[in-house]
Design a protein around this motif. Structure first.
Motif, short mmCIF file in Angstrom:
data_model
loop_
_atom_site.label_atom_id
_atom_site.label_comp_id
_atom_site.label_asym_id
_atom_site.label_seq_id
_atom_site.Cartn_x
_atom_site.Cartn_y
_atom_site.Cartn_z
N PRO A 298 -1.56 6.06 -1.02
CA PRO A 298 -2.26 4.84 -0.66
C PRO A 298 -2.33 4.55 0.84
CG PRO A 298 -0.90 4.45 -2.59
CD PRO A 298 -0.58 5.83 -2.11
N PHE A 299 -1.28 4.89 1.57
CA PHE A 299 -1.23 4.56 2.98
C PHE A 299 -1.47 5.77 3.89
CE2 PHE A 299 1.24 1.18 0.94
CZ PHE A 299 0.59 0.07 1.46
N ASP A 300 -2.08 6.80 3.36
CA ASP A 300 -2.41 7.96 4.19
C ASP A 300 -3.29 7.52 5.35
OD1 ASP A 300 -2.64 10.96 4.61
OD2 ASP A 300 -4.75 10.37 4.42
N THR A 301 -3.01 8.05 6.55
CA THR A 301 -3.73 7.63 7.75
C THR A 301 -4.81 8.60 8.18
OG1 THR A 301 -2.02 8.66 9.14
CG2 THR A 301 -1.76 6.31 8.61
N SER A 302 -5.05 9.63 7.42
CA SER A 302 -6.08 10.60 7.79
C SER A 302 -7.48 10.14 7.40
CB SER A 302 -5.79 11.97 7.16
OG SER A 302 -5.96 11.92 5.76
N ILE A 303 -7.57 9.09 6.60
CA ILE A 303 -8.87 8.58 6.18
C ILE A 303 -9.35 7.52 7.16
CG2 ILE A 303 -8.41 9.11 3.76
CD1 ILE A 303 -7.73 6.16 3.32
N THR A 304 -10.60 7.09 7.00
CA THR A 304 -11.17 6.12 7.93
C THR A 304 -10.61 4.72 7.69
OG1 THR A 304 -13.03 5.48 6.50
CG2 THR A 304 -13.31 7.45 7.90
N LYS A 305 -10.82 3.84 8.66
CA LYS A 305 -10.37 2.46 8.53
C LYS A 305 -11.03 1.77 7.34
CE LYS A 305 -10.09 -1.93 11.03
NZ LYS A 305 -10.43 -2.65 12.28
N LYS A 306 -12.32 2.02 7.13
CA LYS A 306 -13.03 1.41 6.01
C LYS A 306 -12.46 1.90 4.68
CE LYS A 306 -16.12 -1.00 3.83
NZ LYS A 306 -15.94 -2.47 3.71
N GLN A 307 -12.16 3.19 4.58
CA GLN A 307 -11.57 3.73 3.36
C GLN A 307 -10.19 3.12 3.10
OE1 GLN A 307 -11.85 7.81 4.54
NE2 GLN A 307 -13.80 8.15 3.49
N GLN A 308 -9.43 2.92 4.16
CA GLN A 308 -8.13 2.27 4.03
C GLN A 308 -8.29 0.84 3.53
OE1 GLN A 308 -6.68 2.74 8.03
NE2 GLN A 308 -5.72 4.72 7.63
N GLU A 309 -9.29 0.14 4.08
CA GLU A 309 -9.54 -1.24 3.65
C GLU A 309 -9.94 -1.29 2.18
OE1 GLU A 309 -12.54 -2.53 6.34
OE2 GLU A 309 -11.12 -2.94 7.98
N ASN A 310 -10.73 -0.33 1.74
CA ASN A 310 -11.14 -0.28 0.34
C ASN A 310 -9.93 -0.08 -0.58
OD1 ASN A 310 -13.81 -0.58 1.11
ND2 ASN A 310 -14.26 1.61 1.03
N ARG A 311 -9.04 0.81 -0.17
CA ARG A 311 -7.82 1.02 -0.97
C ARG A 311 -6.98 -0.25 -1.05
NH1 ARG A 311 -5.33 7.03 0.48
NH2 ARG A 311 -7.20 8.24 -0.10
N MET A 312 -6.87 -0.94 0.08
CA MET A 312 -6.06 -2.15 0.12
C MET A 312 -6.68 -3.27 -0.71
SD MET A 312 -3.33 -1.30 1.59
CE MET A 312 -3.60 0.38 0.95
N LEU A 313 -8.00 -3.31 -0.79
CA LEU A 313 -8.66 -4.29 -1.64
C LEU A 313 -8.28 -4.08 -3.10
CD1 LEU A 313 -10.68 -6.56 -2.23
CD2 LEU A 313 -12.51 -4.83 -2.17
N LEU A 314 -8.39 -2.84 -3.56
CA LEU A 314 -7.98 -2.51 -4.93
C LEU A 314 -6.51 -2.84 -5.14
CD1 LEU A 314 -8.42 -1.24 -7.73
CD2 LEU A 314 -7.99 1.00 -6.67
N ARG A 315 -5.68 -2.43 -4.20
CA ARG A 315 -4.24 -2.64 -4.31
C ARG A 315 -3.90 -4.13 -4.40
NH1 ARG A 315 0.09 0.71 -2.58
NH2 ARG A 315 2.01 -0.42 -2.02
N GLU A 316 -4.51 -4.94 -3.53
CA GLU A 316 -4.18 -6.35 -3.50
C GLU A 316 -4.59 -7.07 -4.78
OE1 GLU A 316 -2.33 -8.15 -1.39
OE2 GLU A 316 -1.87 -6.17 -0.54
N VAL A 317 -5.78 -6.76 -5.29
CA VAL A 317 -6.21 -7.45 -6.51
C VAL A 317 -5.32 -7.07 -7.69
CG1 VAL A 317 -7.93 -5.79 -7.38
CG2 VAL A 317 -8.25 -8.24 -7.77
N MET A 318 -4.84 -5.85 -7.71
CA MET A 318 -3.93 -5.45 -8.79
C MET A 318 -2.55 -6.08 -8.63
SD MET A 318 -5.87 -3.73 -10.78
CE MET A 318 -4.81 -2.82 -11.92
N LEU A 319 -2.05 -6.10 -7.40
CA LEU A 319 -0.76 -6.74 -7.13
C LEU A 319 -0.80 -8.22 -7.50
CD1 LEU A 319 0.20 -5.15 -3.68
CD2 LEU A 319 1.53 -4.97 -5.78
N GLN A 320 -1.87 -8.89 -7.14
CA GLN A 320 -1.98 -10.32 -7.39
C GLN A 320 -2.07 -10.66 -8.87
OE1 GLN A 320 -5.39 -11.46 -5.06
NE2 GLN A 320 -4.35 -11.05 -3.11
#
Length: 213
Positions: free
Chosen positions: A161-183
């Motif tokens: 989930p926190f791999d840094t080799s991907i783009t900033k937008k891809q990271q943001e997309n992952r975090m969106l999915l992660r946050e909605v599931m965590l919440q």
């Protein structure tokens, strides 16, 4: 409840439902029912292109689906409950080092002999307890998957989930999915951006083996 393993259970027990019937907005792409997966063949126990979860996990997922709908997206489900016989299929496949049919797509940088040691394959899976699912986001208007930076079921650090080799937008997309599931009561897995388990899963010690049908 005692663990249920190796084909001892035939019919779906009470307490489980099909996700699509309870949350019609979800899209299903059940990879293990077909051949587009890391083995390259249909997987034992998948008798229908559907996804099943415990009643409790479906209640939580329905809330998450409502949250993501407000952002113009829907969930795509790749897998939910997974029978023990399917996990056994994975284990048998992993021990056959000559069977590398899908290596170029799913594990190009990992030696098959290392799949156990690196925890990509295990003899037991949280999916088999019935409250874990693999999913991504899809734009509702276009039907296009949100770009997460790596494909589903890709064996490699880029899927962390926190791999840094991907783009900033891809990271943001992952975090969106992660946050909605965590919440909504799910916990993530540190090695797969798509993998989530209900926090208070109802069968934490039971590994079921009824077929997906």
């Amino acid at each position: 409840m005692n663990s249920i393993l190796f084909g001892q259970e035939v019919n779906r027990p009470d307490g489980f439902k099909e996700i699509k019937k309870e949350i019609p907005s979800v899209i299903l792409e059940i990879r293990y029912f077909g051949s587009h997966n890391f083995i390259g063949k249909p997987i034992d126990g998948y008798q229908k292109s559907t996804a099943i979860l415990s009643d409790q996990a479906i209640v939580a997922l329905k809330k998450a689906a409502a949250d993501i709908a407000s952002k113009g997206m829907v969930f795509k489900i790749f897998d939910g409950y997974r029978p023990q016989r399917a996990v056994n299929h994975f284990v048998r496949w992993a021990k056959d080092e000559k069977d590398t049919l899908m290596k170029s797509e799913f594990y190009p940088d990992v030696a098959k002999k290392d799949l156990f040691e690196l925890d990509y394959i295990a003899s037991k899976s949280g999916h088999t307890r019935g409250s874990t699912l693999d999913l991504t986001l899809v734009y509702r208007t276009t039907g296009k998957e949100v770009d997460m930076g790596s494909p589903y079921d890709f064996f490699g650090k880029i899927s962390w989930p926190f791999d840094t080799s991907i783009t900033k937008k891809q990271q943001e997309n992952r975090m969106l999915l992660r946050e909605v599931m965590l919440q909504n009561g799910f916990k993530p897995y540190q090695c797969e951006w798509w993998h989530f388990t209900l926090n208070n899963e109802p069968y934490p010690d039971t590994y079921f083996d009824f077929p997906v049908e």
